[in-house]
Design a protein around this motif. Structure first.
Motif, PDB file in Angstrom:
ATOM      1  N   TYR A   1       0.786  -1.226   0.000  1.00 15.72           N
ATOM      2  CA  TYR A   1       0.000   0.000   0.000  1.00 15.72           C
ATOM      3  C   TYR A   1       0.825   1.286   0.000  1.00 15.72           C
ATOM      4  O   TYR A   1       0.294   2.360  -0.279  1.00 15.72           O
ATOM      5  CB  TYR A   1      -1.003   0.003   1.160  1.00 15.72           C
ATOM      6  N   LEU A   2       2.117   1.205   0.292  1.00 18.70           N
ATOM      7  CA  LEU A   2       2.943   2.411   0.195  1.00 18.70           C
ATOM      8  C   LEU A   2       3.305   2.694  -1.260  1.00 18.70           C
ATOM      9  O   LEU A   2       3.610   3.830  -1.614  1.00 18.70           O
ATOM     10  CB  LEU A   2       4.212   2.262   1.035  1.00 18.70           C
ATOM     11  N   GLU A   3       3.262   1.656  -2.109  1.00 14.09           N
ATOM     12  CA  GLU A   3       3.513   1.802  -3.541  1.00 14.09           C
ATOM     13  C   GLU A   3       2.209   1.939  -4.314  1.00 14.09           C
ATOM     14  O   GLU A   3       2.125   2.717  -5.262  1.00 14.09           O
ATOM     15  CB  GLU A   3       4.294   0.593  -4.066  1.00 14.09           C
ATOM     16  N   GLU A   4       1.221   1.141  -3.939  1.00 13.50           N
ATOM     17  CA  GLU A   4      -0.107   1.159  -4.559  1.00 13.50           C
ATOM     18  C   GLU A   4      -1.067   1.803  -3.570  1.00 13.50           C
ATOM     19  O   GLU A   4      -1.841   1.118  -2.910  1.00 13.50           O
ATOM     20  CB  GLU A   4      -0.579  -0.258  -4.871  1.00 13.50           C
ATOM     21  N   ILE A   5      -0.995   3.119  -3.465  1.00  9.77           N
ATOM     22  CA  ILE A   5      -1.784   3.841  -2.465  1.00  9.77           C
ATOM     23  C   ILE A   5      -3.266   3.635  -2.746  1.00  9.77           C
ATOM     24  O   ILE A   5      -3.716   3.818  -3.876  1.00  9.77           O
ATOM     25  CB  ILE A   5      -1.423   5.339  -2.472  1.00  9.77           C
ATOM     26  N   PRO A   6      -4.023   3.234  -1.725  1.00  7.67           N
ATOM     27  CA  PRO A   6      -5.461   3.036  -1.940  1.00  7.67           C
ATOM     28  C   PRO A   6      -6.136   4.333  -2.370  1.00  7.67           C
ATOM     29  O   PRO A   6      -5.706   5.422  -1.988  1.00  7.67           O
ATOM     30  CB  PRO A   6      -5.989   2.600  -0.567  1.00  7.67           C
ATOM     31  N   THR A   7      -7.191   4.202  -3.150  1.00  4.77           N
ATOM     32  CA  THR A   7      -8.002   5.363  -3.493  1.00  4.77           C
ATOM     33  C   THR A   7      -8.843   5.724  -2.265  1.00  4.77           C
ATOM     34  O   THR A   7      -8.942   4.944  -1.315  1.00  4.77           O
ATOM     35  CB  THR A   7      -8.951   5.057  -4.667  1.00  4.77           C
ATOM     36  N   GLU A   8      -9.473   6.874  -2.315  1.00  2.00           N
ATOM     37  CA  GLU A   8     -10.348   7.257  -1.214  1.00  2.00           C
ATOM     38  C   GLU A   8     -11.465   6.224  -1.048  1.00  2.00           C
ATOM     39  O   GLU A   8     -11.787   5.823   0.080  1.00  2.00           O
ATOM     40  CB  GLU A   8     -10.946   8.639  -1.451  1.00  2.00           C
TER      41      GLU A   8
ATOM     42  N   GLU B   1     -11.427   3.026  -1.837  1.00  2.00           N
ATOM     43  CA  GLU B   1     -10.867   1.792  -1.250  1.00  2.00           C
ATOM     44  C   GLU B   1     -10.619   1.962   0.244  1.00  2.00           C
ATOM     45  O   GLU B   1     -10.921   1.062   1.035  1.00  2.00           O
ATOM     46  CB  GLU B   1      -9.556   1.421  -1.947  1.00  2.00           C
ATOM     47  N   LEU B   2     -10.068   3.107   0.622  1.00  2.00           N
ATOM     48  CA  LEU B   2      -9.768   3.345   2.030  1.00  2.00           C
ATOM     49  C   LEU B   2     -11.056   3.389   2.858  1.00  2.00           C
ATOM     50  O   LEU B   2     -11.123   2.817   3.943  1.00  2.00           O
ATOM     51  CB  LEU B   2      -8.960   4.628   2.200  1.00  2.00           C
ATOM     52  N   ARG B   3     -12.075   4.013   2.322  1.00  2.00           N
ATOM     53  CA  ARG B   3     -13.362   4.049   3.033  1.00  2.00           C
ATOM     54  C   ARG B   3     -13.943   2.638   3.164  1.00  2.00           C
ATOM     55  O   ARG B   3     -14.519   2.302   4.198  1.00  2.00           O
ATOM     56  CB  ARG B   3     -14.340   4.983   2.332  1.00  2.00           C
ATOM     57  N   LYS B   4     -13.773   1.817   2.131  1.00  2.00           N
ATOM     58  CA  LYS B   4     -14.258   0.433   2.196  1.00  2.00           C
ATOM     59  C   LYS B   4     -13.499  -0.350   3.269  1.00  2.00           C
ATOM     60  O   LYS B   4     -14.088  -1.110   4.029  1.00  2.00           O
ATOM     61  CB  LYS B   4     -14.128  -0.254   0.845  1.00  2.00           C
ATOM     62  N   ILE B   5     -12.188  -0.163   3.325  1.00  2.00           N
ATOM     63  CA  ILE B   5     -11.371  -0.833   4.339  1.00  2.00           C
ATOM     64  C   ILE B   5     -11.861  -0.456   5.736  1.00  2.00           C
ATOM     65  O   ILE B   5     -12.066  -1.310   6.595  1.00  2.00           O
ATOM     66  CB  ILE B   5      -9.875  -0.474   4.171  1.00  2.00           C
ATOM     67  N   ILE B   6     -12.065   0.826   5.953  1.00  2.00           N
ATOM     68  CA  ILE B   6     -12.524   1.312   7.255  1.00  2.00           C
ATOM     69  C   ILE B   6     -13.890   0.720   7.588  1.00  2.00           C
ATOM     70  O   ILE B   6     -14.134   0.274   8.715  1.00  2.00           O
ATOM     71  CB  ILE B   6     -12.545   2.858   7.276  1.00  2.00           C
ATOM     72  N   ASN B   7     -14.767   0.664   6.592  1.00  2.00           N
ATOM     73  CA  ASN B   7     -16.093   0.082   6.788  1.00  2.00           C
ATOM     74  C   ASN B   7     -15.998  -1.407   7.117  1.00  2.00           C
ATOM     75  O   ASN B   7     -16.683  -1.898   8.024  1.00  2.00           O
ATOM     76  CB  ASN B   7     -16.944   0.303   5.536  1.00  2.00           C
ATOM     77  N   CYS B   8     -15.151  -2.138   6.389  1.00  2.00           N
ATOM     78  CA  CYS B   8     -14.969  -3.575   6.649  1.00  2.00           C
ATOM     79  C   CYS B   8     -14.391  -3.823   8.040  1.00  2.00           C
ATOM     80  O   CYS B   8     -14.703  -4.833   8.674  1.00  2.00           O
ATOM     81  CB  CYS B   8     -14.068  -4.201   5.590  1.00  2.00           C
TER      82      CYS B   8
ATOM     83  N   ILE C   1      -3.323  -5.027   7.153  1.00  2.00           N
ATOM     84  CA  ILE C   1      -4.774  -5.154   7.138  1.00  2.00           C
ATOM     85  C   ILE C   1      -5.093  -6.329   6.228  1.00  2.00           C
ATOM     86  O   ILE C   1      -4.581  -6.404   5.112  1.00  2.00           O
ATOM     87  CB  ILE C   1      -5.454  -3.885   6.594  1.00  2.00           C
ATOM     88  N   VAL C   2      -5.921  -7.241   6.707  1.00  2.00           N
ATOM     89  CA  VAL C   2      -6.335  -8.379   5.903  1.00  2.00           C
ATOM     90  C   VAL C   2      -7.851  -8.321   5.742  1.00  2.00           C
ATOM     91  O   VAL C   2      -8.573  -8.130   6.724  1.00  2.00           O
ATOM     92  CB  VAL C   2      -5.908  -9.719   6.532  1.00  2.00           C
ATOM     93  N   ILE C   3      -8.298  -8.465   4.490  1.00  2.00           N
ATOM     94  CA  ILE C   3      -9.722  -8.423   4.172  1.00  2.00           C
ATOM     95  C   ILE C   3     -10.126  -9.733   3.516  1.00  2.00           C
ATOM     96  O   ILE C   3      -9.427 -10.234   2.626  1.00  2.00           O
ATOM     97  CB  ILE C   3     -10.058  -7.256   3.232  1.00  2.00           C
ATOM     98  N   LYS C   4     -11.249 -10.270   3.967  1.00  2.00           N
ATOM     99  CA  LYS C   4     -11.845 -11.457   3.354  1.00  2.00           C
ATOM    100  C   LYS C   4     -13.357 -11.281   3.379  1.00  2.00           C
ATOM    101  O   LYS C   4     -13.952 -11.145   4.448  1.00  2.00           O
ATOM    102  CB  LYS C   4     -11.449 -12.717   4.122  1.00  2.00           C
ATOM    103  N   ASN C   5     -13.965 -11.272   2.193  1.00  2.00           N
ATOM    104  CA  ASN C   5     -15.427 -11.183   2.088  1.00  2.00           C
ATOM    105  C   ASN C   5     -16.030 -10.035   2.900  1.00  2.00           C
ATOM    106  O   ASN C   5     -16.942 -10.229   3.689  1.00  2.00           O
ATOM    107  CB  ASN C   5     -16.083 -12.497   2.526  1.00  2.00           C
ATOM    108  N   ASN C   6     -15.516  -8.843   2.727  1.00  2.00           N
ATOM    109  CA  ASN C   6     -16.035  -7.648   3.398  1.00  2.00           C
ATOM    110  C   ASN C   6     -15.870  -7.661   4.917  1.00  2.00           C
ATOM    111  O   ASN C   6     -16.536  -6.907   5.619  1.00  2.00           O
ATOM    112  CB  ASN C   6     -17.495  -7.392   3.026  1.00  2.00           C
TER     113      ASN C   6
END
Length: 113
Positions: free
Chosen positions: A32-39, A41-48, A93-98
Motif C-alpha cells: 500500500y505504500l507503492e499502490e496507495i489506496p483510493t479514497e 478503497e480506504l473508506r471500504k477498508i474502514i467500513n470492513c 490489514i487483511v480483508i476477506k469477504n467484506n
C-alpha cells in the motif's frame, strides 16, 4: 479472495504475510505504500474493519505527531491525511469477504481465515 495490505519493511506485516502463506489459501498482496489506496478503497477498508478512521492511524509516526496530533480533525480530514501520507495507515490489514482485521497482533489474521 483474501487481500493483505502489506508493508515489507514492517515486522508485524511480514508475520501477517507468513500466516497467510502458511494457510495455503489464495491471497493478493497490496504493497500500500507503492499502490496507495483510493479514497473509495480506504473508506471500504474502514467500513470492513468497523472502526472510525482515527483508529486506523499510526499515531506514533513522526508525520502524525508533527502535522496532525493536536488538531481537531473530522473523519474526512483523517482519511485525507492517510491518502496523502499512507505511512499513517496501520498495518497489516487483511480483508476477506467484506470482513477485515488489523494484524496487530498478527494472530488476529487467523480469526478471518
Amino acid at each position: 479472495m483474501i487481500k493483505i495490505y502489506h508493508n515489507p519493511r514492517c515486522r508485524k506485516s511480514r508475520e501477517g504475510l507468513q500466516i497467510l502463506e502458511e494457510s495455503g489459501k489464495d491471497f493478493e498482496v497490496v504493497k500500500y505504500l507503492e499502490e496507495i489506496p483510493t479514497e473509495k478503497e480506504l473508506r471500504k477498508i474502514i467500513n470492513c474493519l468497523g472502526i472510525k478512521p482515527i483508529n486506523l492511524i499510526r499515531k506514533n509516526e513522526t508525520i502524525w505527531k508533527e502535522e496532525y496530533k493536536n488538531k481537531v480533525l473530522n473523519d474526512d480530514q483523517i482519511i485525507e491525511a492517510m491518502l496523502e501520507n499512507p505511512k499513517l495507515i496501520e498495518r497489516p490489514i487483511v480483508i476477506k469477504n467484506n470482513v477485515a482485521v488489523i494484524g496487530r497482533p498478527p494472530e488476529n489474521i487467523k480469526g478471518i481465515l
